[in-house]
Design a protein around this motif. Structure first.
Motif, PDB file in Angstrom:
ATOM      1  N   ARG A 587      33.842  -1.869  14.130  1.00  0.00           N
ATOM      2  CA  ARG A 587      33.378  -1.629  12.928  1.00  0.00           C
ATOM      3  C   ARG A 587      31.847  -2.925  13.210  1.00  0.00           C
ATOM      4  O   ARG A 587      30.285  -2.509  13.593  1.00  0.00           O
ATOM      5  CB  ARG A 587      33.781  -2.607  11.471  1.00  0.00           C
ATOM      6  N   GLN A 588      32.059  -4.420  14.379  1.00  0.00           N
ATOM      7  CA  GLN A 588      30.425  -5.297  14.305  1.00  0.00           C
ATOM      8  C   GLN A 588      29.942  -4.198  15.557  1.00  0.00           C
ATOM      9  O   GLN A 588      28.622  -4.037  15.544  1.00  0.00           O
ATOM     10  CB  GLN A 588      31.169  -6.748  15.107  1.00  0.00           C
ATOM     11  N   MET A 589      30.361  -3.370  16.589  1.00  0.00           N
ATOM     12  CA  MET A 589      30.483  -3.338  17.402  1.00  0.00           C
ATOM     13  C   MET A 589      29.271  -1.559  16.934  1.00  0.00           C
ATOM     14  O   MET A 589      28.368  -1.202  17.229  1.00  0.00           O
ATOM     15  CB  MET A 589      30.766  -2.329  18.779  1.00  0.00           C
ATOM     16  N   MET A 590      29.641  -1.350  16.151  1.00  0.00           N
ATOM     17  CA  MET A 590      29.248   0.281  15.789  1.00  0.00           C
ATOM     18  C   MET A 590      27.737   0.225  14.665  1.00  0.00           C
ATOM     19  O   MET A 590      27.261   0.161  15.134  1.00  0.00           O
ATOM     20  CB  MET A 590      30.119   0.833  14.546  1.00  0.00           C
ATOM     21  N   ILE A 591      28.097  -1.260  14.036  1.00  0.00           N
ATOM     22  CA  ILE A 591      27.217  -2.083  13.603  1.00  0.00           C
ATOM     23  C   ILE A 591      26.292  -2.058  14.568  1.00  0.00           C
ATOM     24  O   ILE A 591      24.395  -2.212  13.949  1.00  0.00           O
ATOM     25  CB  ILE A 591      27.590  -3.156  13.157  1.00  0.00           C
ATOM     26  N   LYS A 592      26.594  -2.755  15.859  1.00  0.00           N
ATOM     27  CA  LYS A 592      25.144  -3.522  16.732  1.00  0.00           C
ATOM     28  C   LYS A 592      24.876  -2.040  17.376  1.00  0.00           C
ATOM     29  O   LYS A 592      23.128  -1.888  16.900  1.00  0.00           O
ATOM     30  CB  LYS A 592      25.325  -4.292  17.390  1.00  0.00           C
ATOM     31  N   ILE A 593      25.488  -1.233  17.158  1.00  0.00           N
ATOM     32  CA  ILE A 593      24.764  -0.082  18.188  1.00  0.00           C
ATOM     33  C   ILE A 593      24.210   0.727  17.531  1.00  0.00           C
ATOM     34  O   ILE A 593      22.872   1.155  17.452  1.00  0.00           O
ATOM     35  CB  ILE A 593      26.048   0.810  18.726  1.00  0.00           C
ATOM     36  N   PHE A 594      24.229   1.537  16.044  1.00  0.00           N
ATOM     37  CA  PHE A 594      23.654   1.947  14.888  1.00  0.00           C
ATOM     38  C   PHE A 594      23.327   1.219  13.771  1.00  0.00           C
ATOM     39  O   PHE A 594      23.256   1.719  12.676  1.00  0.00           O
ATOM     40  CB  PHE A 594      24.354   2.699  14.167  1.00  0.00           C
ATOM     41  N   HIS A 626      30.045  13.510   1.796  1.00  0.00           N
ATOM     42  CA  HIS A 626      29.556  12.694   3.261  1.00  0.00           C
ATOM     43  C   HIS A 626      30.795  11.676   3.023  1.00  0.00           C
ATOM     44  O   HIS A 626      31.549  11.321   3.824  1.00  0.00           O
ATOM     45  CB  HIS A 626      28.513  12.561   3.894  1.00  0.00           C
ATOM     46  N   VAL A 627      30.552  10.650   1.885  1.00  0.00           N
ATOM     47  CA  VAL A 627      30.906   9.033   1.622  1.00  0.00           C
ATOM     48  C   VAL A 627      32.586  10.075   1.482  1.00  0.00           C
ATOM     49  O   VAL A 627      33.689   8.914   1.943  1.00  0.00           O
ATOM     50  CB  VAL A 627      30.902   8.732   0.238  1.00  0.00           C
ATOM     51  N   TRP A 628      33.009  10.836   0.640  1.00  0.00           N
ATOM     52  CA  TRP A 628      34.029  11.220   0.130  1.00  0.00           C
ATOM     53  C   TRP A 628      35.051  11.422   1.421  1.00  0.00           C
ATOM     54  O   TRP A 628      35.947  10.912   1.963  1.00  0.00           O
ATOM     55  CB  TRP A 628      34.188  12.206  -0.950  1.00  0.00           C
ATOM     56  N   THR A 629      34.095  12.329   2.252  1.00  0.00           N
ATOM     57  CA  THR A 629      34.662  13.247   4.124  1.00  0.00           C
ATOM     58  C   THR A 629      35.464  11.356   4.308  1.00  0.00           C
ATOM     59  O   THR A 629      36.010  11.413   5.288  1.00  0.00           O
ATOM     60  CB  THR A 629      34.145  14.257   4.317  1.00  0.00           C
ATOM     61  N   ALA A 630      34.288  11.017   4.741  1.00  0.00           N
ATOM     62  CA  ALA A 630      34.908   9.239   5.684  1.00  0.00           C
ATOM     63  C   ALA A 630      35.603   8.490   4.950  1.00  0.00           C
ATOM     64  O   ALA A 630      36.289   7.952   5.817  1.00  0.00           O
ATOM     65  CB  ALA A 630      33.073   9.462   5.355  1.00  0.00           C
ATOM     66  N   GLN A 631      35.459   8.504   3.396  1.00  0.00           N
ATOM     67  CA  GLN A 631      36.596   7.755   3.108  1.00  0.00           C
ATOM     68  C   GLN A 631      37.733   8.128   3.027  1.00  0.00           C
ATOM     69  O   GLN A 631      39.170   7.786   3.776  1.00  0.00           O
ATOM     70  CB  GLN A 631      36.092   7.060   1.598  1.00  0.00           C
ATOM     71  N   ASN A 632      38.266   9.384   3.212  1.00  0.00           N
ATOM     72  CA  ASN A 632      39.397   9.812   3.729  1.00  0.00           C
ATOM     73  C   ASN A 632      39.811   9.577   5.103  1.00  0.00           C
ATOM     74  O   ASN A 632      41.038   9.812   5.167  1.00  0.00           O
ATOM     75  CB  ASN A 632      39.382  11.344   3.368  1.00  0.00           C
ATOM     76  N   VAL A 633      38.822  10.302   6.146  1.00  0.00           N
ATOM     77  CA  VAL A 633      38.989   9.864   7.313  1.00  0.00           C
ATOM     78  C   VAL A 633      39.674   8.279   7.714  1.00  0.00           C
ATOM     79  O   VAL A 633      40.388   7.669   8.248  1.00  0.00           O
ATOM     80  CB  VAL A 633      38.162  10.170   8.608  1.00  0.00           C
ATOM     81  N   ASP A 634      38.751   7.833   7.583  1.00  0.00           N
ATOM     82  CA  ASP A 634      39.287   5.867   7.537  1.00  0.00           C
ATOM     83  C   ASP A 634      38.015   4.986   6.309  1.00  0.00           C
ATOM     84  O   ASP A 634      37.334   5.283   6.372  1.00  0.00           O
ATOM     85  CB  ASP A 634      38.520   5.556   8.814  1.00  0.00           C
ATOM     86  N   PRO A 635      38.731   4.127   5.132  1.00  0.00           N
ATOM     87  CA  PRO A 635      37.917   3.797   4.544  1.00  0.00           C
ATOM     88  C   PRO A 635      37.540   2.366   4.605  1.00  0.00           C
ATOM     89  O   PRO A 635      35.990   2.278   4.557  1.00  0.00           O
ATOM     90  CB  PRO A 635      38.975   3.667   3.311  1.00  0.00           C
ATOM     91  N   ALA A 636      37.798   1.683   5.494  1.00  0.00           N
ATOM     92  CA  ALA A 636      36.522   0.865   6.646  1.00  0.00           C
ATOM     93  C   ALA A 636      35.973   0.782   7.717  1.00  0.00           C
ATOM     94  O   ALA A 636      35.715  -0.096   7.820  1.00  0.00           O
ATOM     95  CB  ALA A 636      37.625  -0.006   6.661  1.00  0.00           C
ATOM     96  N   SER A 637      35.673   2.108   8.032  1.00  0.00           N
ATOM     97  CA  SER A 637      35.100   2.881   9.072  1.00  0.00           C
ATOM     98  C   SER A 637      33.404   2.528   9.029  1.00  0.00           C
ATOM     99  O   SER A 637      33.222   2.273   7.976  1.00  0.00           O
ATOM    100  CB  SER A 637      35.360   4.142   9.615  1.00  0.00           C
TER     101      SER A 637
END
Length: 901
Positions: A587-594, A626-637
């Motif tokens: 999560r920290q790497m994704m936050i830094k990259i994006f 899109h939030v609903w789709t993302a949370q179904n995949v991984d709620p903490a992503s």
């Protein structure tokens, strides 16, 4: 005590065939003193039973009664409390502990001594005596003899020997000998002296025989002694021979010991050699790295697939050699120490070479990817990073090796990757959002510039249907809320009807096209960002060997083609939960990259809201999906968290849009010189509801829209009533009737389930105000006639009989005829014609309620006519007075007036 003992023996124990041996006067310890006696008894019949009996004096007389008895075999412990000092207390441990206090220490000692004696004789020492003087148990107490009842012919003595003889039991052999002896001497019972003399004579004979036997055995003893002396001589000779044999064997033993020791040393040497060979083979097999692996680690090509595979195998082999579990003592060997140092040097050099190469790959990829940005600047697409990820995934196993061997360099590579990729993604995403903004603003400007040009309605309709699932174009929409200006119906009617229709259609179609275009662009932005983030997160997890909640699609194309299908299937299959620290690291790497995605999305949302506040409806639906789709995949992503934060902003803009509409309702001002008609905010609500229903069809956040509907409809109801109260040109009932009719028609057409109650309320308000307006307007054409019959009804209400009303001066037949003559058919038609014109001036053209109101007035007028005819028939019977016109005349008048206008 003797008398008591005698009485107890006689009254209690003799009838039960028992003998009383000892007695002690006791009371229970710690309680109110109630004296009783503990008695030690034995039965006179065999087998002998020994008991301890508690005897208590009866409350009703002076006799004694047997209260409780314990078998002596159930007695476990006798506790005398103190073996040194005199103490009258003692405890007997049966099934429970009984604490007693004797009347004297002597009685206690005598009773305990008797118990000990009975235990020795009958129970074979099964009872434990605690705190009892050893002197008391070794010596029999001196107790004076006391005779028992004469009938028993027995006595109780105090001496130990006599008591033992008295109590000793004959065995079977003794009984048999006595019986034989008694049979040989029949007179032994009748003449004891003769029997004693005989026994004495036989004893003397036996003594003589014993003496002779002893004398005869002396010779045999001498012979035996002589034989023993000879045996001793033979033993001495044998001992001499054994000594000589022992001396000879001693030398043999020494030789055998030497041979055995030599064999042991040989065996030990062989064992040590085998063990040494095993240790050497272990070290050679586990700590020897092939030359090919060493060469691959030192000079292997990290840019080719074959070289990467060779380096990966070599790195795994090196790791196995370094992680081998050495046995105790191996680390003290110089060769092992040198080999370990060599492995460390190889690891350091290869880790440094690998990190340097990967850093160069990161930099080169950043430059290569930057060169492709130009071709994506025109199209609203993001560059595809899949080739870059595919090339780097070849190094995934080497990254895993680096993570386990040199975590510091692994962290350095992770940081460098984030730095390079964050700058690359920032350029790509900013350019991507700039293109999106240009397309949004460019479309809007073009629409404004060419607002008068015809547009292809079919294309707009097709885009609307594809994006929202609507089967038709929006109705009742004139323009977006922030473009509407409050104007009176008179100003709208001042334009020519044809131009007005063309202008409205152009503006409405233009708004639908603009919003559809914005919705399409916004959906494309989210559709491009979502697979980009998922692909990067999946790559980070695989390349840096970090666990995540579940596996993501490996490529952007797969995520776009499956549209969540693959993700859903992987989610259902499930994977083991990861270590929380690795999830946090992803999560920290994704936050830094994006790090630029969330600000750019917020800027895009702000731009869309600035262009048209109704765009917040589109954004809320799209973002929620899109939030609903993302949370179904991984709620903490990262994607789920970022889109969730942006969704909060979108929801805030949506609430702001609703609040602005309510505020504009409250700020509406109407013209005092022109009629009101349909209020602007009522038309705006129709536009909003039609647009929202097409957008929120099958949406996840329908609840937000229902709440907004409730707020808006309440605001519409309140402000319609407020404007109606302030209206000067148009009657209040007309304003309420027209606007609530429009609201009811809108809600009936849209079929909004959460506004069913408001729809019924709007219909009721429309009906009530229509009736009120009709009644109020009809009071004017036959004003004098109305006043006359109101007076008649007032007299009847006061109690005057209906047939007597004609006798009232003000309401006689002459007055009635006079009033009726003032309203001939021609006059009535003229009054209805004036009423029609006045109603026409009050009502607006948009709602087209003139014929509805006129028909209601016709029905109400006929109802009043019938009411007047009834009053004439009841109050003026037989007078022959009738109206100057009939119901058919009224129908004809109304029909001709409506046709003429």
């Amino acid at each position: 005590m003797t008398a008591i003992k005698h009485a107890l023996q006689r009254d209690i124990f003799t009838p039960n065939d028992e003998r009383l041996l000892s007695i002690v006067n006791v009371c229970k310890a710690g309680k109110k003193k109630k004296n009783c006696f503990l008695c030690a008894t034995v039965t006179t019949e065999r087998p002998v039973q020994v008991k301890v009996v508690k005897v208590k004096k009866s409350d009703k007389g002076d006799f004694y009664k047997r209260q409780i008895a314990w078998a002596l075999r159930d007695l476990a412990v006798v506790d005398a409390k103190d073996a040194i000092k005199e103490n009258p207390e003692f405890d007997l441990h049966f099934e429970k502990i009984y604490k007693w206090v004797a009347s004297s220490t002597a009685e206690k000692n005598a009773f305990i001594s008797c118990i000990w004696k009975l235990n020795q004789r009958y129970l074979r020492k099964k009872i434990d005596f605690v705190n009892v003087s050893s002197q008391l148990l070794e010596e029999l107490p001196k107790v004076t003899e006391e005779s028992v009842p004469s009938g028993e012919n027995q006595s109780v003595t105090g001496g130990d020997e006599e008591a033992v003889d008295e109590y000793q039991e004959l065995n079977a052999r003794e009984e048999q000998d006595i019986e034989i002896m008694m049979e040989g001497c029949e007179y032994a019972i009748s003449n004891a002296e003769a029997f004693a003399e005989r026994l004495s004579r036989e004893l003397q004979v036996l003594d003589g025989a014993n003496i002779q036997s002893i004398m005869a055995s002396e010779k045999q003893v001498n012979i035996l002694m002589k034989l023993l002396d000879e045996a001793l001589k033979e033993v001495d000779q044998i001992e001499l021979k054994l000594s000589s044999y022992e001396e000879m064997l001693q030398s043999v033993k020494e030789q055998m010991d030497q041979i055995s020791e030599s064999n042991h040393l040989i065996h030990l040497s062989n064992t040590n050699n085998v063990k040494l060979l095993s240790e050497i083979e272990f070290l050679v097999n586990h700590m020897d790295l092939a030359k090919g692996h060493i060469k691959a680690l030192q000079e292997g090509d990290l840019s080719s697939s074959r070289g990467i595979e060779a380096c990966t195998n070599a790195a795994d082999a090196l790791l196995q050699c370094m992680n081998v579990a050495l046995r105790p003592g191996h680390d003290m060997l110089l060769a092992v120490e040198q080999q370990q140092q060599r492995f460390s040097d190889l690891r350091e050099n290869f880790a440094r070479r690998l990190a340097s190469h990967l850093n160069n790959v990161f930099v080169q990829q950043g430059h290569d990817q930057s060169s492709t940005l130009a071709q994506h600047s025109v199209e609203l697409t993001l560059p595809n990073h899949h080739p870059f990820h595919r090339d780097l995934l070849r190094y995934a196993k080497l990254m895993e090796w680096l993570k386990s061997t040199d975590y510091r360099k692994y962290e350095g590579l992770t940081k460098n990757y984030m730095d390079y990729l964050s700058r690359l993604y920032e350029r790509e995403i900013k350019d991507f959002f700039e293109v999106a903004k240009i397309k949004m603003t460019g479309t809007t400007k073009e629409s404004k510039k060419f607002a008068t040009l015809p547009r292809k309605e079919s294309a707009v309709k097709q885009e609307t249907e594809s994006l929202h699932g609507s089967s038709g174009k929006l109705t009742g929409s004139t323009s977006s809320l922030n473009k509407l200006s409050v104007q009176s119906s008179g100003n709208r009617r001042s334009q020519s009807s044809s131009l007005l229709d063309m202008g409205n259609m152009s503006a409405s179609d233009l708004d639908v096209a603009d919003r559809t275009k914005f919705d399409k662009i916004f959906e494309q932005v989210l559709s491009e960002l979502e697979p980009l983030c998922l692909a990067e997160q999946d790559f980070i997890s695989k390349f840096f060997k970090l666990q995540q909640h579940q596996s993501m699609p490996g490529t952007v194309t797969e995520a776009e083609d499956t549209d969540g299908g693959t993700l859903s299937r992987q989610h259902n299959a499930g994977t083991p939960l990861p270590v929380s620290s690795e999830k946090d690291m992803i999560r920290q790497m994704m936050i830094k990259i994006f790090r630029c995605i969330e600000p750019e999305l917020n800027n895009l949302i702000a731009l869309g809201d600035k262009i048209d506040s109704f765009n917040s409806l589109y954004m809320l639906v799209k973002m929620s999906h899109h939030v609903w789709t993302a949370q179904n995949v991984d709620p903490a992503s990262f994607l789920s968290t970022t889109l969730g934060n942006v969704l909060v902003t979108v929801k805030r803009n949506f609430d702001k849009c609703i609040s602005n509409q309510i505020r504009q309702m409250e700020e509406v001002k109407i013209s005092k010189k022109s009629k009101v008609g349909i209020l602007p905010f009522v038309a705006e609500f129709e536009e909003f509801a039609g647009l929202a229903e097409s957008i929120f069809k099958n949406a996840e956040r329908r609840g937000d829209l229902d709440k907004a509907y409730t707020k808006l409809i309440r605001g519409v109801f309140v402000n319609v009533e407020k404007v109606a109260n302030e209206s000067q040109k148009t009657p209040r009932d007309v304003v309420m009737m027209e606007n609530f009719h429009h609201i009811f028609a809108t809600l009936s057409r849209l079929k909004i389930s959460c506004l069913e109650a408001e729809k019924k309320e709007a219909k009721q308000k429309y009906t009530d105000h229509l009736q009120s307006y009709v009644i109020y307007s009809l009071g004017q054409p036959l004003e004098k006639l109305n006043h006359f019959f109101e007076g008649v009804e007032a007299r009847v209400a006061q109690g005057i009989r209906e047939e007597e009303v004609s006798y009232q001066l003000a309401f006689n037949k002459q007055e009635l005829r006079k009033v009726i003559k003032e309203y001939p058919g021609k006059e009535v038609k003229k009054g209805l014609d004036n009423l029609y014109k006045k109603v026409d001036k009050h009502l607006c053209e948009e709602e087209n309620l003139l014929q509805v109101v006129w028909h209601s007035m016709q029905d109400e007028f006929i109802r009043q006519y019938k009411h007047f005819e009834g009053l004439i028939a009841r109050c003026y019977p037989g007078s022959g007075v009738t109206m100057e016109f009939t119901i058919q005349d009224i129908l004809d008048y109304c029909s001709s007036i409506a046709q003429s206008h």
